[in-house]
Design a protein around this motif. Structure first.
Motif, PDB file in Angstrom:
ATOM      1  N   GLN A 153       5.163  10.163  -8.810  1.00  0.00           N
ATOM      2  CA  GLN A 153       5.156   9.928 -10.256  1.00  0.00           C
ATOM      3  C   GLN A 153       6.411   9.169 -10.686  1.00  0.00           C
ATOM      4  O   GLN A 153       7.168   9.594 -11.579  1.00  0.00           O
TER       5      GLN A 153
ATOM      6  N   LEU B  55       2.544   1.691  -3.401  1.00  0.00           N
ATOM      7  CA  LEU B  55       1.620   2.209  -4.409  1.00  0.00           C
ATOM      8  C   LEU B  55       1.364   3.696  -4.193  1.00  0.00           C
ATOM      9  O   LEU B  55       1.312   4.476  -5.158  1.00  0.00           O
ATOM     10  N   ASP B  56       1.224   4.096  -2.936  1.00  0.00           N
ATOM     11  CA  ASP B  56       1.033   5.519  -2.638  1.00  0.00           C
ATOM     12  C   ASP B  56       2.229   6.343  -3.116  1.00  0.00           C
ATOM     13  O   ASP B  56       2.060   7.429  -3.686  1.00  0.00           O
TER      14      ASP B  56
ATOM     15  N   LYS C 173       0.827  -1.206   0.000  1.00  0.00           N
ATOM     16  CA  LYS C 173       0.000   0.000   0.000  1.00  0.00           C
ATOM     17  C   LYS C 173       0.861   1.256   0.000  1.00  0.00           C
ATOM     18  O   LYS C 173       0.632   2.191  -0.798  1.00  0.00           O
TER      19      LYS C 173
ATOM     20  N   GLU D  95       2.401   6.726  -6.949  1.00  0.00           N
ATOM     21  CA  GLU D  95       1.417   7.705  -7.420  1.00  0.00           C
ATOM     22  C   GLU D  95       1.812   9.125  -7.015  1.00  0.00           C
ATOM     23  O   GLU D  95       1.754  10.058  -7.824  1.00  0.00           O
ATOM     24  N   ARG D  96       2.234   9.296  -5.777  1.00  0.00           N
ATOM     25  CA  ARG D  96       2.580  10.629  -5.254  1.00  0.00           C
ATOM     26  C   ARG D  96       3.796  11.229  -5.952  1.00  0.00           C
ATOM     27  O   ARG D  96       3.809  12.402  -6.331  1.00  0.00           O
TER      28      ARG D  96
ATOM     29  N   GLY E   2      -4.324   2.626 -13.170  1.00  0.00           N
ATOM     30  CA  GLY E   2      -4.314   4.075 -13.232  1.00  0.00           C
ATOM     31  C   GLY E   2      -3.394   4.712 -12.212  1.00  0.00           C
ATOM     32  O   GLY E   2      -2.848   5.799 -12.445  1.00  0.00           O
ATOM     33  N   ARG E   3      -3.215   4.039 -11.085  1.00  0.00           N
ATOM     34  CA  ARG E   3      -2.355   4.591 -10.027  1.00  0.00           C
ATOM     35  C   ARG E   3      -0.878   4.496 -10.387  1.00  0.00           C
ATOM     36  O   ARG E   3      -0.052   5.217  -9.828  1.00  0.00           O
ATOM     37  N   VAL E   4      -0.521   3.573 -11.270  1.00  0.00           N
ATOM     38  CA  VAL E   4       0.889   3.376 -11.637  1.00  0.00           C
ATOM     39  C   VAL E   4       1.132   3.805 -13.088  1.00  0.00           C
ATOM     40  O   VAL E   4       2.086   3.363 -13.717  1.00  0.00           O
TER      41      VAL E   4
ATOM     42  N   ASP F 154      -4.256  -0.545  -8.885  1.00  0.00           N
ATOM     43  CA  ASP F 154      -5.066  -0.136 -10.032  1.00  0.00           C
ATOM     44  C   ASP F 154      -4.103   0.401 -11.085  1.00  0.00           C
ATOM     45  O   ASP F 154      -3.226   1.211 -10.759  1.00  0.00           O
TER      46      ASP F 154
ATOM     47  N   SER G 273       2.330   6.387 -14.332  1.00  0.00           N
ATOM     48  CA  SER G 273       3.590   7.097 -14.596  1.00  0.00           C
ATOM     49  C   SER G 273       4.737   6.141 -14.886  1.00  0.00           C
ATOM     50  O   SER G 273       5.757   6.541 -15.470  1.00  0.00           O
TER      51      SER G 273
ATOM     52  N   ASP H 105      -5.436  -2.609  -3.368  1.00  0.00           N
ATOM     53  CA  ASP H 105      -5.383  -1.201  -3.770  1.00  0.00           C
ATOM     54  C   ASP H 105      -4.746  -0.995  -5.136  1.00  0.00           C
ATOM     55  O   ASP H 105      -4.677   0.139  -5.615  1.00  0.00           O
TER      56      ASP H 105
END
Length: 509
Positions: free
Chosen positions: A243, A236-237, A233, A240-241, A266-268, A264, A270, A262
């Motif tokens: 990039q 992944l945060d 988690k 995303e944060r 779309g979250r990765v 997805d 970048s 968690d």
């Protein structure tokens, strides 16, 4: 050739305001971080360390550890990072072997350090909330200004990593500045990194993969995002944060990321480039990772602490199981297993031992105070890897296993002999053999085949390992109780038979 200190300084001069490192909410530019690094280098010299001395570091991937790594590059000190899960017994060995006079550690290693008698006579640097009244808090090393320290040359030692052997005794792998820089440059080229790259710094900095991630970002003025301890988690945060644009992980971590609730795509989004090393990745996992990330580049790296990269495959999914071809700085061969010469090369599709040219730019010079290990591995200018494999008809290398049965689990090297020694001391264990069985998540899972004297529970054996201070990642994740250990007519244990039969050899105790 540049040493690593000058390499970092070049990035500071090129893009002083570019973000160099992130650790949670902390972000530092190259210019700001350089001042901190120089201050820490001055402090290390103030503690009596000089060029060629060893600094033992037992920390998770925090900006403080990365700062110590770079400070050593400027001061000519040999940074010696070891696993933060080491036991007190492990630390006793490392301190004796390195003759370190200064140790830096954080909360992850606090208990082991407190229980290690040899640490008490050393200068100690701490990071975090640690009760060690005689230690120097890392923050106290910051803020000092002076002339720029540039003590090292390309021919000086930069780093010493430790790798396990079949005897269970860790071997020090000292590496020159020029070898480290060559490896980082090759890593940049082979992964097609740009100057605006951002990588996830989750592979530990006591591991070749972590070190290459750190150095390669500095060479391209990129950003290194610290992840102290892998958590799907939090990882992944961070992706995303911050990039993050590229990942370089062991297969286990990819498995844990994409299986997390968690996750997805779309979250990765970048992330454009993927790389993996440390263990084979199954065809099924390769397909799932590629579908999850849709990368433009998916690179399989095969190497070691001694040489770093032997081979790469920049299209890992096109031929699952293939390790590709020789990397930019290397030549490899497959020779008859058991030979002492590089000239007995095996025909196409026939298995043998994989060897690498010691003249490669990334190669080490020999083990730390271990002439016995040098004699075994270094022959006629070639490094004998103890890995087995073969070239297919296309010229691609396939790695099939280990000559010496070393287990690679979750990217960590584990000696079965060390585990067998511990388990054999339990009074209810008559015989024990430890092997690695294939596992999609871990690459290999440490499995103990036990012939008991009388019925015994797995929980009791695991408790025994804990009491004997066997490092957590080395403890068996599976126990198989058997009536007999398979052996050859001359009494040699047949590990291959256990691997092939797997848990089906269980008895009904």
């Amino acid at each position: 050739m540049f040493d690593l200190g000058r390499s970092f300084l070049a990035s500071v001069e090129r893009r002083p305001q570019a973000t160099a490192i992130a650790d949670g909410t902390l972000h530092k530019s190259y210019e700001t971080w350089f001042r901190d690094i120089q201050s820490v280098a001055l402090a290390l010299e103030g503690f009596g360390l000089s060029k060629g001395d060893r600094l033992l570091v037992i920390m998770q991937n925090r900006w403080q550890m990365a700062t110590l790594h770079w400070a050593c590059q400027f001061a000519g000190i040999i940074v010696t990072p070891v696993n933060w899960r080491s036991t007190a017994q492990d630390l006793e060995f490392f301190i004796t072997d390195t003759e370190a006079r200064v140790v830096a550690y954080d909360e992850s290693a606090s208990e082991a350090v407190q229980n290690c008698s040899s640490v008490r006579s050393l200068v100690r640097i701490t990071s975090g909330q640690i009760e060690d009244p005689d230690a120097h808090d890392f923050d106290s090393l910051l803020g000092t200004r002076g002339d720029t320290i540039l003590r090292a040359t390309a021919e000086d030692l930069s780093l010493m990593l430790y790798t396990s052997g079949t005897s269970g005794k860790p071997k020090g792998v000292p590496r020159l500045h020029r070898a480290e820089r060559s490896a980082a440059l090759a890593h940049v080229a082979q992964n097609l990194y740009r100057h605006d790259e951002c990588t996830l710094g989750v592979m530990p900095l006591y591991h070749t993969m972590g070190v290459r991630s750190l150095l390669s970002m500095a060479l391209v003025d990129g950003k290194f995002v610290c992840i102290p301890k892998f958590d799907p988690k939090e990882t992944l945060d961070a992706i995303e944060r911050e990039q993050v644009s590229n990942l370089y992980l062991v297969p286990t971590l990819y498995h844990m990321l994409i299986e997390h609730p968690d996750f997805d795509p779309g979250r990765v989004g970048s992330v454009d480039k993927l790389g993996y090393a440390g263990a084979p990745m199954s065809a099924g996992l390769i397909a799932r990772v590629e579908a999850a990330f849709s990368p433009s580049l998916f690179v399989n790296h095969y190497g070691s602490s001694e040489i770093y990269t032997f081979t790469i495959d920049q299209n890992a999914s096109h031929k699952p199981g293939s390790s590709g071809r020789a990397s930019l700085n290397q030549r490899i061969r497959v020779v008859r297993t058991g030979t002492d010469t590089p000239d007995e090369q095996m025909p196409v599709c026939e298995e043998g031992e994989i060897i690498a040219d010691m003249n490669g730019d990334e190669a080490f010079q020999g083990y730390w105070q271990r002439p016995d290990a040098d004699q075994k591995a270094l022959k006629q200018g070639w490094y004998f890897t103890s890995d087995t494999g073969y070239f297919d008809a296309d010229g691609d290398l396939f790695v099939t296993g280990r000559v010496d049965d070393l287990i690679i689990t979750g990217g960590e090297n584990v000696s079965p002999v060390e585990i067998e020694d511990v388990l054999s001391l339990h009074p209810q264990v008559e015989e024990v053999v430890v092997v690695g069985l294939p596992d999609e998540r871990w690459g290999n899972i440490v499995t103990a085949f036990v012939k008991p004297r009388s019925p015994i529970k797995e929980e009791e054996l695991d408790r025994h390992c804990i009491e004997r201070e066997l490092t957590r990642f080395k403890r068996p994740r599976r126990y198989v109780f058997v009536d007999e250990i398979p052996k050859s007519p001359v009494g040699k244990i047949l590990r291959r038979v256990l691997r092939e039969q797997g848990p089906s050899t269980t008895n009904n105790q």
